[in-house]
Design an enzyme around this catalytic site. Structure first.
Site, mmCIF file in Angstrom:
data_model
loop_
_atom_site.group_PDB
_atom_site.id
_atom_site.type_symbol
_atom_site.label_atom_id
_atom_site.label_comp_id
_atom_site.label_asym_id
_atom_site.label_seq_id
_atom_site.Cartn_x
_atom_site.Cartn_y
_atom_site.Cartn_z
ATOM 1 N N SER A 182 0.797 -1.229 0.000
ATOM 2 C CA SER A 182 0.000 0.000 0.000
ATOM 3 C C SER A 182 0.824 1.271 0.000
ATOM 4 O O SER A 182 1.567 1.531 -0.934
ATOM 5 C CB SER A 182 -0.945 -0.048 1.190
ATOM 6 O OG SER A 182 -1.817 1.034 1.151
ATOM 7 N N HIS A 183 0.735 2.015 1.103
ATOM 8 C CA HIS A 183 1.373 3.333 1.160
ATOM 9 C C HIS A 183 2.841 3.242 1.579
ATOM 10 O O HIS A 183 3.489 4.272 1.725
ATOM 11 C CB HIS A 183 0.612 4.218 2.139
ATOM 12 C CG HIS A 183 0.564 3.641 3.517
ATOM 13 N ND1 HIS A 183 -0.287 2.608 3.857
ATOM 14 C CD2 HIS A 183 1.296 3.910 4.614
ATOM 15 C CE1 HIS A 183 -0.083 2.280 5.118
ATOM 16 N NE2 HIS A 183 0.868 3.054 5.613
ATOM 17 N N ASP A 192 -2.783 6.364 -3.421
ATOM 18 C CA ASP A 192 -1.571 5.735 -2.867
ATOM 19 C C ASP A 192 -1.110 4.530 -3.696
ATOM 20 O O ASP A 192 -1.614 4.298 -4.793
ATOM 21 C CB ASP A 192 -1.806 5.344 -1.402
ATOM 22 C CG ASP A 192 -2.718 4.135 -1.261
ATOM 23 O OD1 ASP A 192 -3.595 3.946 -2.126
ATOM 24 O OD2 ASP A 192 -2.567 3.371 -0.280
ATOM 25 N N LYS A 220 -11.648 0.450 0.687
ATOM 26 C CA LYS A 220 -11.644 1.870 0.410
ATOM 27 C C LYS A 220 -11.229 2.055 -1.041
ATOM 28 O O LYS A 220 -10.600 1.180 -1.625
ATOM 29 C CB LYS A 220 -10.747 2.621 1.381
ATOM 30 C CG LYS A 220 -9.320 2.129 1.500
ATOM 31 C CD LYS A 220 -8.640 2.848 2.665
ATOM 32 C CE LYS A 220 -7.157 2.560 2.738
ATOM 33 N NZ LYS A 220 -6.832 1.483 3.661
HETATM 34 C C1 VG1 Z 1 -2.815 2.445 8.476
HETATM 35 C C2 VG1 Z 1 -3.969 3.397 8.701
HETATM 36 C C3 VG1 Z 1 -5.282 2.652 8.648
HETATM 37 C C4 VG1 Z 1 -5.389 1.923 7.295
HETATM 38 C C5 VG1 Z 1 -4.186 1.039 7.100
HETATM 39 C C6 VG1 Z 1 -4.166 0.395 5.738
HETATM 40 O O1 VG1 Z 1 -2.796 1.468 9.492
HETATM 41 O O2 VG1 Z 1 -3.828 4.061 9.934
HETATM 42 O O3 VG1 Z 1 -6.339 3.557 8.818
HETATM 43 O O4 VG1 Z 1 -6.561 1.144 7.266
HETATM 44 O O5 VG1 Z 1 -2.984 1.803 7.218
HETATM 45 O O6 VG1 Z 1 -4.189 1.352 4.724
HETATM 46 P P1 VG1 Z 1 -1.825 1.539 10.780
HETATM 47 O O7 VG1 Z 1 -2.047 0.289 11.531
HETATM 48 O O8 VG1 Z 1 -0.444 1.715 10.245
HETATM 49 O O9 VG1 Z 1 -2.249 2.755 11.527
HETATM 50 V V1 VG1 Z 1 -3.461 1.012 3.235
HETATM 51 O O10 VG1 Z 1 -3.835 2.208 2.216
HETATM 52 O O11 VG1 Z 1 -2.012 0.529 3.750
HETATM 53 O O12 VG1 Z 1 -4.181 -0.460 2.695
HETATM 54 CO CO CO Z 2 -3.491 1.618 0.315
#
Ligand code: VG1
Ligand code: CO
Length: 544
Positions: free
Chosen positions: A113-114, A278, A377
């Site tokens: 992801s990000h 992202d 999302k």
């Molecule tokens: C983070 C965010 C959370 C989101 C998750 C996955 O998790 O805070 O809100 O659902 O990333 O997003 P954490 O445990 O690091 O706070 V993504 O766009 O990585 O699928």
């Molecule tokens: Co993501």
């Protein structure tokens, strides 16, 4: 071709976090590492024979290798068919859409992801169930348990790599592999939800937009929809080519990492509308000219105006937000007379509410927004929702948000991330915080009055499952809040997330800089949790 059994041994630490298993690429490159996790997943799906699986990823380094490995394992494990995104690419929301549209048994999404990509970056894998959404905790936990006892995995062995770039169907042993056009399927879904005529007219009237897909999975989808179907000028989508290292960008759309977009959206000559997505295209950032929308406000504005969008014209059933997300959406739900839900962090907690028809919109403060059209999302969906609102109202991004504050009050909101804390220190900080919870009640906090201090626990209203220890909350009179939790997506040390919120109903005070408006809460968070002292750091690494 025949299946072969490869002997293996468990790796420690294969427990999925907030969204799948994420590790350094170098960890995933170890022999058997990916295979162990995938076989553990297959092992807990006893009825997998003949079933259809969806497979693809965000295109980061190691994506193509991993797709080929998983195809060989799926064939040897008796799956009937695997639907693969062209080039091995599938954005997370597109994967969810494909699972639902094609009635697949489930899907494997390769994404961190990000998190940054490239050979020195991160890799990840997550499993989605038949509703198209992230596997619930009971499944991820079962996979993890299986990884601790695995002794062997099945694969077709050294069969030739399959062509992932040409659309169509081939066979791998007894299993069909279908390379699909997920962009077309996703674009079709968007056309059932939004007023494409109105959005086309918005562009035709000379309005301008900049969509930054950060060299990640969202590029092909955004280009096809915005520049293709909606007639936006070529160049509206920037960084639209998915690259294995995301062009060196950190594909996390927030003001700290999308600095080029922030700069481009500043000044009188800036476009009317700015947005970013992202690594796996499930997050979104929304901007107007000289104006950044916080994700919590974005959810609330979308909810308040939802009936102006064709797909939501009948109204919303309810709204869900993750606990640390600001209460702005709750105020809208109240005004609309619909239920609102507060869930733990992570999209998997929205699945049951969506399946049960209790909510239509969901959102997280971490730039995630979505609806019941899929079970993830959805970055581009959120961008199109805003674009549809701009086209339908003729308003600017800023005027929509300011109008919202005037009506509902402003929920000042910020998240401070303290990154790279040694894990023992972060654990000690949280333990100390939890230990002092009972004693906090009677203490003075200056002008603030503490009404509740707890560790958030969630009981799923649909299946009754309980998730505890989801974040320490300090709630104050008047709606101010401080929330502390540790990230479940990082791959190095621990990240402490501190979420800060204050409500102000008075429009005369809606122009304060956010960090100023939250200054006393920021100081209090440090005092109560002793962040600087226990983390050994002077300041948060990222403020959003
Ligand atoms: C983070 C965010 C959370 C989101 C998750 C996955 O998790 O805070 O809100 O659902 O990333 O997003 P954490 O445990 O690091 O706070 V993504 O766009 O990585 O699928
Ligand atoms: Co993501």
């Amino acid at each position: 071709m025949s299946a072969m059994t490869v002997t293996t041994q468990p790796f420690v630490g294969q427990r999925p976090g907030t969204s799948g298993l994420r590790k350094k690429v170098t960890v995933f490159q170890q022999p058997h590492y990916l295979e162990n996790f995938v076989q553990s997943l297959f092992d807990i799906l006893p009825d997998r024979a003949g079933k259809t699986l969806v497979l693809g990823g965000d295109g980061r380094f190691h994506n193509r290798v991993a797709v080929q490995t998983i195809l060989r394992m799926a064939a040897a494990n008796g799956f009937g068919c695997v639907l693969v995104g062209q080039g091995g690419l599938l954005s997370t929301p597109a994967a969810s859409a494909v699972i639902r549209k094609r009635g697949a048994y489930g899907g494997i999404i390769l994404s961190a992801s990000h998190n940054p990509g490239g050979p020195d970056g991160d890799f990840g894998i997550k499993y989605n169930i038949g509703n198209g959404g992230p596997a619930p905790e009971k499944i991820t936990e079962a996979i993890y348990q299986r990884t601790t006892e695995i002794t062997a995995y099945q694969t077709t062995g050294d069969t030739a790599d399959l062509d992932l770039d040409t659309l169509g169907r081939t066979m791998l042993g007894g299993m069909a592999v279908e390379v699909i056009d997920s962009v077309a399927l996703y674009a079709d879904l968007m056309q059932t939800l939004f007023d494409f005529e109105a959005m086309r007219a918005w562009f035709a009237a000379g309005k301008r937009m900049r969509m930054d897909t950060m060299c990640a999975a969202g590029g092909p989808y955004a280009t096809a929809v915005l520049e293709g179907l909606l007639g936006a000028p070529v160049g509206t989508v920037v960084n639209g080519e998915p690259l294995e290292d995301f062009g060196g960008y950190h594909p996390d759309p927030n003001p700290a990492h999308a600095t080029e977009l922030i700069a481009a959206m500043t000044g009188a000559a800036a476009p009317d509308f700015g947005a970013a997505s992202d690594g796996d295209a499930d997050r979104n950032m929304i901007l107007g000219r000289d104006f950044v929308v916080t994700p919590s406000d974005s959810l609330a504005v979308m909810a308040a105006h939802a009936t102006k969008v064709p797909g939501y014209a009948a109204g919303l059933k309810g709204i869900a937000r993750s606990m640390p997300t600001s209460c702005a959406a709750d105020a809208v739900a109240k005004a609309l007379g619909i239920p609102s839900y507060e869930t733990p962090t992570g999209w998997k907690f929205f699945g049951n509410l969506l399946d049960a028809g209790r909510v239509t919109l969901c959102g997280e403060e971490s730039y995630g927004t979505g609806s019941d059209h899929v079970r993830e999302k959805d970055g581009l969906w959120a961008v199109l929702f805003w674009l549809n609102l701009l086209a339908a109202t003729g308003e600017s991004v800023e005027s929509l948000v300011r109008g919202h504050w005037a009506r509902f009050g402003r929920h000042y909101y910020s998240r401070h991330d303290w990154e790279g804390i040694p894990t023992e220190r972060a654990d000690a900080l949280m333990a100390a915080l939890r230990a002092q919870l009972p004693a906090l009640a009677g203490q003075p906090f200056g002008a603030l009055t503490l009404t509740q201090a707890d560790d958030f626990s969630y009981t799923d209203p649909v299946d009754g499952s309980v998730s505890s220890r989801q974040g320490v909350r300090l709630l104050f009179e008047g709606g101010a809040r401080i929330v502390f939790r540790l990230s479940g997506t990082g791959t190095e040390g621990a990240t402490l997330r501190v979420y800060l919120e204050r409500y102000d109903a008075d429009p005369a005070r809606h122009d304060q800089p956010t960090q100023d408006a939250l200054a006393d809460l920021i100081a209090l968070a440090d005092r109560v949790a002793r962040i600087r002292e226990l983390s050994g750091q002077d300041a948060p690494a990222v403020i959003t």
